[in-house]
Design a protein around this motif. Structure first.
Motif, mmCIF file in Angstrom:
data_model
loop_
_atom_site.group_PDB
_atom_site.id
_atom_site.type_symbol
_atom_site.label_atom_id
_atom_site.label_comp_id
_atom_site.label_asym_id
_atom_site.label_seq_id
_atom_site.Cartn_x
_atom_site.Cartn_y
_atom_site.Cartn_z
ATOM 1 N N UNK A 109 0.727 -1.236 -0.105
ATOM 2 C CA UNK A 109 -0.028 0.075 -0.112
ATOM 3 C C UNK A 109 0.868 1.079 -0.040
ATOM 4 N N UNK A 110 0.175 2.303 -0.344
ATOM 5 C CA UNK A 110 1.130 3.596 -0.549
ATOM 6 C C UNK A 110 0.725 4.373 0.872
ATOM 7 N N UNK A 111 1.903 5.250 1.088
ATOM 8 C CA UNK A 111 1.804 5.962 2.465
ATOM 9 C C UNK A 111 1.522 7.411 1.949
ATOM 10 N N UNK A 112 0.758 8.203 2.976
ATOM 11 C CA UNK A 112 0.475 9.453 2.691
ATOM 12 C C UNK A 112 1.876 10.323 2.599
ATOM 13 N N UNK A 113 1.746 11.489 1.832
ATOM 14 C CA UNK A 113 2.900 12.504 1.903
ATOM 15 C C UNK A 113 3.243 12.980 3.436
ATOM 16 N N UNK A 157 3.642 11.284 5.994
ATOM 17 C CA UNK A 157 3.112 10.282 7.005
ATOM 18 C C UNK A 157 4.021 9.535 7.717
ATOM 19 N N UNK A 158 4.016 9.421 9.092
ATOM 20 C CA UNK A 158 5.054 8.707 9.790
ATOM 21 C C UNK A 158 4.711 7.078 9.677
ATOM 22 N N UNK A 159 5.602 6.293 9.377
ATOM 23 C CA UNK A 159 5.146 4.893 9.401
ATOM 24 C C UNK A 159 5.898 4.225 10.799
ATOM 25 N N UNK A 160 5.262 3.348 11.292
ATOM 26 C CA UNK A 160 5.536 2.668 12.420
ATOM 27 C C UNK A 160 5.507 1.314 12.143
ATOM 28 N N UNK A 161 6.808 0.681 12.283
ATOM 29 C CA UNK A 161 6.945 -0.824 12.173
ATOM 30 C C UNK A 161 6.983 -1.271 13.691
ATOM 31 N N UNK A 162 6.126 -2.223 13.970
ATOM 32 C CA UNK A 162 6.261 -3.137 15.234
ATOM 33 C C UNK A 162 6.862 -4.410 14.806
ATOM 34 N N UNK A 163 7.926 -4.524 15.608
ATOM 35 C CA UNK A 163 8.786 -6.009 15.079
ATOM 36 C C UNK A 163 8.658 -6.725 16.339
ATOM 37 N N UNK A 164 8.324 -7.864 16.304
ATOM 38 C CA UNK A 164 8.250 -8.869 17.360
ATOM 39 C C UNK A 164 9.519 -9.499 17.461
ATOM 40 N N UNK A 165 9.931 -9.355 18.623
ATOM 41 C CA UNK A 165 11.276 -9.764 19.070
ATOM 42 C C UNK A 165 11.399 -11.590 19.176
ATOM 43 N N UNK A 166 10.086 -12.152 19.236
ATOM 44 C CA UNK A 166 10.014 -13.516 19.368
ATOM 45 C C UNK A 166 9.817 -14.321 18.058
ATOM 46 N N UNK A 167 8.983 -13.763 17.080
ATOM 47 C CA UNK A 167 8.908 -14.455 15.865
ATOM 48 C C UNK A 167 9.289 -13.797 14.554
ATOM 49 N N UNK A 168 9.883 -12.513 14.839
ATOM 50 C CA UNK A 168 10.371 -11.945 13.646
ATOM 51 C C UNK A 168 9.394 -10.808 12.827
ATOM 52 N N UNK A 169 8.029 -11.175 13.158
ATOM 53 C CA UNK A 169 6.842 -10.799 12.357
ATOM 54 C C UNK A 169 7.063 -9.246 12.428
ATOM 55 N N UNK A 212 4.620 -5.701 11.785
ATOM 56 C CA UNK A 212 3.247 -5.122 11.489
ATOM 57 C C UNK A 212 3.437 -3.398 11.346
ATOM 58 N N UNK A 213 2.960 -3.116 10.330
ATOM 59 C CA UNK A 213 3.087 -1.685 9.951
ATOM 60 C C UNK A 213 1.872 -1.059 9.960
ATOM 61 N N UNK A 214 2.010 0.144 10.307
ATOM 62 C CA UNK A 214 0.974 1.056 10.254
ATOM 63 C C UNK A 214 1.252 2.693 10.218
ATOM 64 N N UNK A 215 0.243 3.569 9.646
ATOM 65 C CA UNK A 215 0.537 4.859 9.542
ATOM 66 C C UNK A 215 -0.050 5.284 10.950
ATOM 67 N N UNK A 216 0.296 6.531 11.468
ATOM 68 C CA UNK A 216 -0.030 7.129 12.720
ATOM 69 C C UNK A 216 -0.165 8.578 12.409
ATOM 70 N N UNK A 217 -1.153 9.077 12.460
ATOM 71 C CA UNK A 217 -1.391 10.563 12.558
ATOM 72 C C UNK A 217 -0.622 11.069 13.892
ATOM 73 N N UNK A 269 10.056 7.142 10.126
ATOM 74 C CA UNK A 269 9.968 5.959 10.113
ATOM 75 C C UNK A 269 10.487 5.447 11.857
ATOM 76 N N UNK A 270 9.622 5.000 12.440
ATOM 77 C CA UNK A 270 9.694 4.378 13.893
ATOM 78 C C UNK A 270 9.512 3.045 13.812
ATOM 79 N N UNK A 271 10.420 2.548 14.479
ATOM 80 C CA UNK A 271 10.588 0.864 14.891
ATOM 81 C C UNK A 271 10.548 0.504 16.098
#
Length: 153
Positions: free
Chosen positions: A91-95, A97-109, A111-116, A137-139
Motif C-alpha cells: 500500500x502507499x503511504x501519505x505524503x 506520513x510517519x510509518x510505524x513498524x512494530x517488530x516482534x522480538x519472538x517470531x520476527x513478524x 506489523x506496519x501502520x501509519x499514525x497521525x 520511520x519509527x521501529x
C-alpha cells in the motif's frame, strides 16, 4: 496468515508502473526479489534474499542491493534499519506520513501502520529543533499479539 500478508499483484503492478515511468525495465531480478519478499513471513537480509533466489548460478549481493534500491524507490518494500532487512509493502503511504513498524522480538513478524498521532509528534519535535524531516520511520520492538498469547505472563 503472516503479519505482512500482502497483495503481490498490487505490488508488482506498482513496480511495473514505476519502472515504466523511469524508462527502466522491470527485470527478472527485480521480479524474483519482489516475489520472495512478498511470500516471506518475516523480513529478510540481502544475503538471505540472494540465497533464496539463487538457482544454477549464485546471485551476488550487489545484484540484490540494486533490486532492493529500485523496489524501495517504487514503494514496494521497506527496510528495517535496526535489522538491515527488508519486507514487502502493498500500500502507499501519505505524503509526510510517519510509518510505524512494530517488530516482534519472538517470531520476527513486522506489523506496519501509519499514525497521525506519531506524525504530529515528530513534526512538532522537528519544528522545535529547526529540522526538516524528509520522511519518518519509527521501529518499535516488542511482542506481537500471537506471541503474547502463546507466552502469557
Amino acid at each position: 496468515m503472516p503479519a505482512n500478508a500482502v497483495d503481490r499483484k498490487a505490488m508488482e503492478a506498482r513496480a511495473r508502473v514505476y519502472a515504466a515511468s523511469k524508462g527502466a525495465p522491470f527485470s527478472p531480478m527485480r521480479q524474483r526479489v519482489l516475489t520472495l519478499l512478498g511470500t516471506s513471513d518475516k523480513p529478510l537480509t540481502a544475503y538471505e534474499i540472494a540465497g533464496g533466489i539463487s538457482d544454477k548460478r549464485k546471485v551476488h549481493g550487489i545484484e540484490v542491493y540494486r533490486a532492493l534500491e529500485f523496489l524501495q524507490e517504487a514503494g514496494c518494500i521497506h527496510r528495517l534499519a535496526s535489522r538491515s532487512s527488508y519486507f514487502a509493502c502493498d500500500h502507499l503511504h501519505g505524503e509526510g506520513e510517519a510509518v510505524v513498524f512494530m517488530v516482534c522480538q519472538e517470531c520476527g513478524a513486522v506489523h506496519e501502520m501509519g499514525s497521525e498521532l506519531v506524525t504530529r509528534g515528530l513534526k512538532g519535535a522537528a519544528k522545535t529543533m529547526g529540522f526538516k524531516a524528509a520522511h519518518s520511520i519509527v521501529e518499535v520492538e516488542g511482542e506481537c499479539a500471537k506471541c503474547a498469547t502463546a507466552h502469557p505472563i
